[in-house]
Structure formats: structure tokens, C-alpha cells
Design an enzyme around this catalytic site. Structure first.
Site, PDB file in Angstrom:
ATOM      1  N   PRO A 148      32.508  45.136  28.772  1.00  0.00           N
ATOM      2  CA  PRO A 148      31.662  46.064  28.708  1.00  0.00           C
ATOM      3  C   PRO A 148      30.267  45.429  27.603  1.00  0.00           C
ATOM      4  CG  PRO A 148      33.455  46.472  26.777  1.00  0.00           C
ATOM      5  CD  PRO A 148      34.132  45.126  27.481  1.00  0.00           C
TER       6      PRO A 148
ATOM      7  N   GLU B  62      32.349  46.369  35.135  1.00  0.00           N
ATOM      8  CA  GLU B  62      33.489  46.542  35.739  1.00  0.00           C
ATOM      9  C   GLU B  62      34.603  47.288  35.266  1.00  0.00           C
ATOM     10  OE1 GLU B  62      36.793  43.453  38.452  1.00  0.00           O
ATOM     11  OE2 GLU B  62      35.097  42.486  36.462  1.00  0.00           O
TER      12      GLU B  62
ATOM     13  N   GLU C 270      39.504  33.779  53.899  1.00  0.00           N
ATOM     14  CA  GLU C 270      39.049  32.195  54.445  1.00  0.00           C
ATOM     15  C   GLU C 270      38.913  31.522  53.389  1.00  0.00           C
ATOM     16  OE1 GLU C 270      34.982  31.870  55.787  1.00  0.00           O
ATOM     17  OE2 GLU C 270      35.827  32.684  56.728  1.00  0.00           O
TER      18      GLU C 270
END
Length: 128
Positions: A56, A61, A80
Site C-alpha cells: 500500500p 493492488e 505465450e
């Protein structure tokens, strides 16, 4: 769990499957999609047990920890650039890997320690 090659670190890490929530996607759908992509299984049931901010001080996130049950085998659907090997182990084996310094991924360490501490409660949730 998965063993994933992380090019930025130049090494393999032991981790829980994880991924980014895509535009318009719920956390539950992301968890289901990531499990199929990374380990080649689709869960019948998902239980959200924890959410936490990763760092944070520098990012927004937010991680969501799920327990998946009643898994049905499909196939991996890797991007990939992904190099991922799924594998199975017990909670006790995973905790031993943390103690030995073999698991270095923060989200995985936090999640495993949380699950091991709350194991009986989580088990009751899964059975109920």
C-alpha cells in the site's frame, strides 16, 4: 500450487495461481479463469477467505484469496510468455518449504500462513 519462471528475477518461484482482474470481470470469475489458465482445473466451488493490499505504500493492488474445491481437470491455457508447472502438496509440506526459504513469494507466504492458522475454520466452511 505452481512453479513459475519469473524472468524479471531470472529464477523459478513457488506460488499460488494468481492474476489480474480484467475490465468488467468479478473477483470470482478472475479466480476461476486463472485456475484454469495456470493449473488446468475448473473449480465447482470457490470460497473467498481473505483480501489484502500487496504494497500500500506504492500501489493500490488488492489481492483476493480464494479456496477452490471440487476441481475438474481441463487443460492449461497459458499466455505465450508464461512458463508454469502445476504441482500438489499438503499444507504442512508448503509450510516446511516456507521454513526452508524455498517459497519466497509474499502473497503465497501470507496466504499459506493464514490458511494454516485458520485451517479448522476453513475446513468447516468447505464442508458446510
Amino acid at each position: 500450487m505452481i512453479k513459475q519462471y519469473r524472468p524479471i528475477l531470472g529464477k523459478w518461484l513457488y506460488e499460488f495461481p494468481a492474476g489480474t482482474i480484467e475490465e468488467g470481470e468479478s473477483e470470482d470469475l478472475t479466480a476461476r479463469r486463472e485456475l484454469e489458465e495456470e493449473i488446468g482445473y475448473v473449480p465447482l466451488k470457490l470460497f473467498k477467505v481473505l483480501k489484502f493490499y500487496v504494497s500500500p505504500g506504492i500501489a493500490t493492488e488488492l489481492m483476493h484469496l480464494y479456496i477452490a474445491t471440487n476441481l475438474t481437470k481441463t487443460t492449461q491455457k497459458l499466455e505465450e510468455y508464461e512458463v508454469i508447472e502445476p504441482f500438489e502438496l499438503t499444507i504442512d509440506e508448503a509450510i516446511k518449504m516456507i521454513d526452508e526459504g524455498k517459497i519466497e513469494d509474499g502473497k503465497t507466504i501470507l496466504s499459506l500462513l493464514f490458511i494454516s492458522r485458520k485451517y479448522q475454520e476453513i475446513r468447516s466452511l468447505l464442508q458446510g
